[in-house]
Design an enzyme around this catalytic site. Structure first.
Site, PDB file in Angstrom:
ATOM      1  CG  ASP A  28      -1.870  -1.183   1.227  1.00  0.00           C
ATOM      2  OD1 ASP A  28      -2.291  -1.621   0.144  1.00  0.00           O
ATOM      3  OD2 ASP A  28      -2.159  -1.684   2.331  1.00  0.00           O
ATOM      4  CG  HIS A  55      -3.508  -5.182   3.215  1.00  0.00           C
ATOM      5  ND1 HIS A  55      -2.625  -4.298   2.617  1.00  0.00           N
ATOM      6  CD2 HIS A  55      -3.422  -6.328   2.504  1.00  0.00           C
ATOM      7  CE1 HIS A  55      -2.032  -4.895   1.594  1.00  0.00           C
ATOM      8  NE2 HIS A  55      -2.501  -6.126   1.502  1.00  0.00           N
TER       9      HIS A  55
END
Length: 195
Positions: A28, A55
């Site tokens: 990410d 996530h």
């Protein structure tokens, strides 16, 4: 996955050292660095973008107010980059399947996190990465992705949720139910597998 791993450890080893349990969310932050570097027209290696929360696309919160190097993004840039980071992990685009991520970016993110762990274990000071860890930073959430300082024992210090903008605060409030749901799914999966 981290709640599953922690619950399995609890059942077999009887204790879990939260300093040594990591959910790798570096992909990410790598995506964030890539999208911001396109705006800045510099190499992604020169950009750090913390991504906190969870996530999954609905639970991750890019903290664009804490980009390094420090820059001021317009509201439009902030919204566009935030959506790009969140949507990069989606498995489909308007009903058409697309790869979750390319193999190389995933491998790069893992290599970066493992390198950071090795530096921390070696005692290098100031090694900071985002990671999904056991946490009490938000009392109602038992796991959270935040920036953590790594050291010889694993997590040396959880840096918690930094001071965030109103927009980022709204993203976090939206993310919390999804984070709770993801944690519960992992814990329930483990409980069912033990029967």
């Amino acid at each position: 996955m981290l709640p599953i791993a922690c619950e399995m450890y609890k059942r077999t080893i009887l204790s879990v050292d939260p300093r040594r349990m990591f959910g790798v969310t570096t992909l990410d932050t790598v995506r964030g660095s890539t999208f911001v570097s396109e705006v800045l027209q510099i190499s992604p290696d020169c950009v750090q973008v913390p991504v906190i929360g969870g996530h999954s696309p609905n639970s991750l919160v890019p903290v664009l107010s804490h980009i390094k190097p420090c820059i001021d993004l317009t509201t439009e840039e902030t919204v566009r980059i935030t959506r790009a980071i969140q949507e990069a992990g989606c498995e489909s685009d308007r009903g058409k399947p697309k790869p979750r991520t390319s193999t190389l970016s995933g491998a790069f993110a893992i290599a970066r996190f493992v390198t950071a762990l090795a530096k921390g274990l070696a005692g290098q000071a100031g090694v900071v990465e985002c990671s999904y860890v056991m946490s009490n930073v938000i009392p109602t959430i038992s796991y959270l992705s935040t920036q953590v300082e790594l050291g010889p024992d694993g997590v040396q210090k959880n840096l918690g949720v930094p001071e965030i903008t109103d927009y980022e605060c709204c993203l976090m409030e939206t993310a919390l139910p999804f984070i709770k749901s993801d944690i519960l799914k992992g814990e329930e999966f483990t409980a069912k597998s033990q029967k």
